[in-house]
Design a protein around this motif. Structure first.
Motif, mmCIF file in Angstrom:
data_model
loop_
_atom_site.group_PDB
_atom_site.id
_atom_site.type_symbol
_atom_site.label_atom_id
_atom_site.label_comp_id
_atom_site.label_asym_id
_atom_site.label_seq_id
_atom_site.Cartn_x
_atom_site.Cartn_y
_atom_site.Cartn_z
ATOM 1 N N GLY A 65 0.829 -1.205 0.000
ATOM 2 C CA GLY A 65 0.000 0.000 0.000
ATOM 3 C C GLY A 65 0.861 1.251 0.000
ATOM 4 O O GLY A 65 0.590 2.216 -0.729
ATOM 5 N N ALA A 66 1.921 1.253 0.824
ATOM 6 C CA ALA A 66 2.833 2.404 0.864
ATOM 7 C C ALA A 66 3.500 2.608 -0.494
ATOM 8 O O ALA A 66 3.649 3.743 -0.969
ATOM 9 N N ALA A 67 3.892 1.509 -1.143
ATOM 10 C CA ALA A 67 4.495 1.607 -2.474
ATOM 11 C C ALA A 67 3.495 2.169 -3.486
ATOM 12 O O ALA A 67 3.879 2.910 -4.407
ATOM 13 N N THR A 68 2.231 1.833 -3.322
ATOM 14 C CA THR A 68 1.189 2.339 -4.218
ATOM 15 C C THR A 68 1.076 3.852 -4.125
ATOM 16 O O THR A 68 0.931 4.540 -5.148
ATOM 17 N N LEU A 69 1.140 4.394 -2.917
ATOM 18 C CA LEU A 69 1.081 5.856 -2.792
ATOM 19 C C LEU A 69 2.282 6.495 -3.476
ATOM 20 O O LEU A 69 2.134 7.484 -4.204
ATOM 21 N N ASN A 70 3.474 5.956 -3.259
ATOM 22 C CA ASN A 70 4.656 6.515 -3.919
ATOM 23 C C ASN A 70 4.491 6.504 -5.434
ATOM 24 O O ASN A 70 4.862 7.472 -6.112
ATOM 25 N N ALA A 71 3.942 5.416 -5.962
ATOM 26 C CA ALA A 71 3.730 5.332 -7.405
ATOM 27 C C ALA A 71 2.729 6.383 -7.867
ATOM 28 O O ALA A 71 2.920 7.022 -8.918
ATOM 29 N N ARG A 72 1.670 6.572 -7.105
ATOM 30 C CA ARG A 72 0.659 7.577 -7.465
ATOM 31 C C ARG A 72 1.264 8.977 -7.475
ATOM 32 O O ARG A 72 0.996 9.784 -8.376
ATOM 33 N N LEU A 73 2.105 9.270 -6.481
ATOM 34 C CA LEU A 73 2.750 10.582 -6.415
ATOM 35 C C LEU A 73 3.739 10.763 -7.561
ATOM 36 O O LEU A 73 3.865 11.870 -8.112
ATOM 37 N N ALA A 74 4.439 9.684 -7.935
ATOM 38 C CA ALA A 74 5.380 9.778 -9.053
ATOM 39 C C ALA A 74 4.647 10.092 -10.350
ATOM 40 O O ALA A 74 5.115 10.904 -11.165
ATOM 41 N N LEU A 75 3.497 9.467 -10.559
ATOM 42 C CA LEU A 75 2.702 9.768 -11.753
ATOM 43 C C LEU A 75 2.221 11.215 -11.727
ATOM 44 O O LEU A 75 2.258 11.908 -12.751
ATOM 45 N N ALA A 76 1.771 11.674 -10.564
ATOM 46 C CA ALA A 76 1.315 13.065 -10.460
ATOM 47 C C ALA A 76 2.456 14.021 -10.778
ATOM 48 O O ALA A 76 2.260 15.048 -11.451
ATOM 49 N N ALA A 77 3.671 13.688 -10.303
ATOM 50 C CA ALA A 77 4.822 14.545 -10.575
ATOM 51 C C ALA A 77 5.161 14.582 -12.060
ATOM 52 O O ALA A 77 5.764 15.547 -12.544
ATOM 53 N N MET A 78 4.766 13.538 -12.788
ATOM 54 C CA MET A 78 4.945 13.504 -14.246
ATOM 55 C C MET A 78 3.822 14.230 -14.974
ATOM 56 O O MET A 78 3.812 14.296 -16.210
ATOM 57 N N GLY A 79 2.842 14.720 -14.215
ATOM 58 C CA GLY A 79 1.707 15.395 -14.835
ATOM 59 C C GLY A 79 0.617 14.450 -15.279
ATOM 60 O O GLY A 79 -0.103 14.733 -16.242
ATOM 61 N N LEU A 80 0.479 13.317 -14.566
ATOM 62 C CA LEU A 80 -0.513 12.322 -14.938
ATOM 63 C C LEU A 80 -1.428 12.008 -13.756
ATOM 64 O O LEU A 80 -0.954 11.688 -12.658
#
Length: 323
Positions: A65-80
């Motif tokens: 679950g923690a890894a999922t949040l990091n992935a979501r934030l990484a996508l947001a940082a890419m503008g997605l």
């Protein structure tokens, strides 16, 4: 139907690089990732579930679950923007989360701050300085948990801490007396900093003392420095969810990581005390002590500490599956 956006291999690897910075029990890193049909899959790695400390898979799901949040934030940082589905396929129990990029997204300042904290977050196992956690930071911790569908209760002051301390001590004593549990703990303790997983002894903090309010695990056997007493007046945070269903454990992991990143962004430090969650009796006692009918999922100590460093991570080639 929302159309998925194509994610390049380079972008996918960048997302995974952020995802693996999540915490996991004994730094076991029990996850795998796959770029499939326009979505990022966060998958359990059953071979890395800790059979003694985590017989039910609770800690594995918290970590993923923690890894999922990091992935979501990484996508947001890419503008997605991304659509996140937890346990999306009942026929594939190892598929814990699917993140589907769906649209261009204007990253918010809060997302930028949290994503910037991903690389700086680490579990602080040293004593904290005798400085109180600011009121605004306490509010941010509570808000961070609520934003991800969990709850956080902050405990401070001698009476509240003493009750929690007794529960943590009892759980720690039970686990310390379990030779099989301790054998597994030693197996995940590393002596060199170039290891790819486990907890380096140098990052394990000093050996817990009998009079510590909140006993930690001893990863390395390092003696405490003179005068380095452990947190005489700590701030304790209990994070929880409405139920203990697997999907709620994943949600707890997402919320936990948001809390940890919020703490990091505020210039504070935290470490996890999972012993009272691992021990069923202690977990129930913790719930009763809080006067709750719902479920504690993690105990944290929060404060101000000296600069440290994250524990090592495996190479991305070891955690990425081919589609």
């Amino acid at each position: 139907m929302t159309t998925a956006l194509t994610l390049t291999d380079t972008a996918f690897r960048d997302v995974v690089a952020a995802a693996v910075r999540a915490p996991s029990l004994h730094n076991s890193q029990p996850w795998r990732f796959r770029n499939r049909d326009g979505a990022i899959e966060v998958r359990a790695d059953p071979a890395r579930r800790l059979p003694v400390a985590d017989p039910t898979g609770w800690a594995l799901r918290i970590a993923c679950g923690a890894a999922t949040l990091n992935a979501r934030l990484a996508l947001a940082a890419m503008g997605l923007a991304a659509r996140v589905q937890l346990l999306p396929d009942p026929t594939d129990p190892d598929l814990l989360a699917r993140l589907t990029p769906t649209a261009a997204w204007q990253t918010t300042p809060a997302e930028e701050a949290l994503f910037a904290a991903v690389e700086r977050r680490f579990s602080h196992r040293e004593p904290f300085y005798p400085a109180p956690v600011p009121v605004h930071a306490r509010v941010q911790i509570i808000d961070a948990a609520h934003a991800e569908g969990a709850w956080a209760e902050i405990l401070n002051g001698p009476a509240e801490i003493e009750v929690i301390s007794e529960i943590v001590r009892a759980a720690d004593a039970a686990l310390s007396a379990d030779s099989v549990y301790q054998g597994e703990l030693r197996a995940w303790t590393r002596s060199e900093r170039d290891e790819r997983d486990g907890v380096p002894a140098s990052a394990g903090g000093p050996v817990p003392q009998a009079d510590d309010l909140l006993p930690r695990r001893s990863y390395g056997g390092r003696e405490p420095s003179p005068g380095g007493d452990f947190d005489p007046d700590p701030l304790v945070v209990v994070l929880g969810t409405a139920t203990d269903a697997p999907i709620e454990q994943l949600q707890a992991g997402i919320a936990l990581q948001r809390v940890l990143l919020t703490v990091t962004d505020a210039g504070l430090a935290a470490s996890m005390l999972s012993q009272p969650i691992e021990d069923p009796t202690a977990r129930d006692n913790l719930r009763l002590a809080l006067g709750r009918t719902d479920v504690p999922q993690m105990v944290l100590r929060v404060g101000t500490g000296r600069t440290g460093y994250p524990t090592p991570r495996r190479d991305l080639t070891e955690v990425i599956d081919k589609a």
